[in-house]
Design a protein around this motif. Structure first.
Motif, mmCIF file in Angstrom:
data_model
loop_
_atom_site.group_PDB
_atom_site.id
_atom_site.type_symbol
_atom_site.label_atom_id
_atom_site.label_comp_id
_atom_site.label_asym_id
_atom_site.label_seq_id
_atom_site.Cartn_x
_atom_site.Cartn_y
_atom_site.Cartn_z
ATOM 1 N N UNK A 159 0.846 -1.201 0.000
ATOM 2 C CA UNK A 159 0.000 0.000 0.000
ATOM 3 C C UNK A 159 0.881 1.250 0.000
ATOM 4 N N UNK A 160 0.298 2.361 -0.457
ATOM 5 C CA UNK A 160 0.992 3.651 -0.429
ATOM 6 C C UNK A 160 0.229 4.595 0.492
ATOM 7 N N UNK A 161 0.970 5.269 1.332
ATOM 8 C CA UNK A 161 0.392 6.145 2.354
ATOM 9 C C UNK A 161 0.916 7.563 2.177
ATOM 10 N N UNK A 162 0.024 8.513 1.897
ATOM 11 C CA UNK A 162 0.455 9.901 1.742
ATOM 12 C C UNK A 162 0.834 10.517 3.074
ATOM 13 N N UNK A 163 1.958 11.241 3.086
ATOM 14 C CA UNK A 163 2.424 11.884 4.321
ATOM 15 C C UNK A 163 2.341 13.404 4.256
ATOM 16 N N UNK A 164 1.806 13.939 3.175
ATOM 17 C CA UNK A 164 1.637 15.385 3.100
ATOM 18 C C UNK A 164 2.458 16.035 2.005
ATOM 19 N N UNK A 188 10.565 15.986 8.923
ATOM 20 C CA UNK A 188 9.259 15.577 9.442
ATOM 21 C C UNK A 188 8.731 14.346 8.713
ATOM 22 N N UNK A 189 9.012 14.274 7.412
ATOM 23 C CA UNK A 189 8.576 13.110 6.631
ATOM 24 C C UNK A 189 9.288 11.850 7.118
ATOM 25 N N UNK A 190 10.596 11.963 7.411
ATOM 26 C CA UNK A 190 11.353 10.811 7.907
ATOM 27 C C UNK A 190 10.846 10.366 9.282
#
Length: 397
Positions: free
Chosen positions: A50-55, A64-66
């Motif tokens: 699955x792919x999950x959007x982080x913004x 912040x993404x890490x």
């Protein structure tokens, strides 16, 4: 630094052309042709990729993404779907927001039994709906403070003083209701707002009333037999408020007694019985004429549907060049009783449908002074029709 992680740099994120770039551990940067970019975390949970959007990159930094990717990868190691877990947290957060609009509606529902007609007329809720909810309705009630309240009521604090006062009082009830639900709210917020708003310049004014000596001349002019004229005549003769008068129905009249349902008696919230109004011969004559206009059981119907409005009678008096308004005839009657009769206070107040005495006194009183009031209203009708004006002495008991 773990092998295979943190491949990107802040400069690379900024300058990279359109495309997909791996930072490691399933974290990807997706850059679009239009210059926009977002973070995506690829995970495999329960054998499903699955792919999950982080913004968006414009909102979420590389660091912040890490950090977010680390949290969600930890959930995957515990066999928890991070996408479903995030959605669950969002639902719980939404349930716990407790917007002011939701609290207000819940408070209104819990108080309907105390309100006339279960609050269907909307008078209790309308100050909130019109002046509070448009700006503060979507605010979590726990975040509401005196400055928010001050800012929303300041435009009407002086120009619509009574409405603003009601809105503030209703809001105070809503905050107490929220506290009773276990929410953390500032119960003093409305009083603090009142202090910030200051004293209102507006002074309450009594509804203009016609002097009782001038009533006969006005009454004689109501002679065309129209619904408006007849309604005003019966309003004057009975001393009741506009609402029960306008909603009078045939089945409420038994002989020379008109029985008003308790729900229509403003100011008698603790009344457990209806209110009887004695009808003078003149009042009975007006009712007989009104029967010619009756529709759907109402003696004073409007032209289209329903009943005659209070504004119809008020506009009639305004067009006649009068300052007095229909409700003011209650004051005319009360002044006549005080100045031209020796009626005991309890009887005089009962004529107007006012609650007299404390709860214990009312519990032991077994009379509504119907006979004394009948005699008094006959004398009032004689004054109104210009027959005589002698002083009457009423005996209590």
């Amino acid at each position: 630094m773990a092998r295979g992680l943190n491949k990107l740099s802040a400069l690379a994120v900024k300058n990279a052309p359109a495309g997909k770039y791996a930072d490691g551990g399933g974290l990807w940067l997706h850059k679009r042709d239009d210059g926009g970019a977002q973070w995506v975390l690829r995970i495999t949970i329960h054998g499903r990729r699955r792919e999950m959007g982080l913004g968006s990159v414009s909102v979420v930094s590389l660091k912040e993404a890490r950090e977010a990717a680390d949290r969600y990868r930890a959930l995957v190691r515990d066999n928890i779907d991070p996408i479903k877990d995030r959605e669950r947290q969002k639902r719980e957060a939404a349930r716990n927001l407790h917007f002011l609009s939701d609290i207000a509606l819940d408070a209104f529902e819990s108080r309907k039994a105390e309100l006339k007609g279960d609050g269907k007329a909307g008078r209790w809720f309308s100050p909130l709906e019109l002046h509070i909810m448009p700006k503060l309705g979507k605010m979590p009630v726990a975040e509401l403070d005196q400055k928010d309240i001050r800012d929303v009521l300041a435009p009407i604090w002086h120009d619509k003083a009574e409405t603003a006062r009601k809105a503030l009082n209703r809001l105070s009830i809503c905050l107490k209701h929220a506290a009773a639900l276990g929410l953390e709210v500032d119960l003093q917020a409305t009083e603090k707002a009142r202090a910030l708003l200051g004293k209102q310049r507006h002074k309450a004014q009594n509804i203009p009333a016609m002097p009782w000596l001038e009533v006969p001349a006005f009454y004689s002019g109501l002679s065309d037999g129209s619904v408006t004229h007849l309604a005003l005549r019966l309003l004057i003769l009975t001393g009741v408020r506009s609402r029960p008068l306008r909603h009078i129905r045939e089945e409420q009249i038994d002989g020379d007694i008109w029985t008003i349902p308790a729900d229509d008696m403003k100011g008698r919230k603790d009344a457990t019985s209806d209110f009887r109004v004695p009808l003078s011969p003149e009042a009975m004559s007006v009712i007989e004429q009104a029967r010619n206009h009756a529709r759907d059981g109402y003696l004073f119907p409007s032209i289209r549907k329903g009943v005659i409005s209070d504004m119809t009678m008020a506009m009639f008096m305004s067009r006649a060049g009068l300052e007095a308004r229909p409700h003011g005839f209650r004051s005319s009657l009360r002044d006549w009783i005080a100045e031209a009769t020796e009626t005991p206070h309890d009887i005089a107040e009962t004529v107007l449908g006012h609650v007299v005495g404390g709860s214990v006194e009312r519990a032991y009183r077994r009379t509504d002074f119907i006979e004394q009031r009948r005699n008094l209203m006959v004398r009032w009708s004689q004054h109104v029709t210009g027959q005589n004006g002698q002083v009457v002495k009423m005996v209590k008991g």
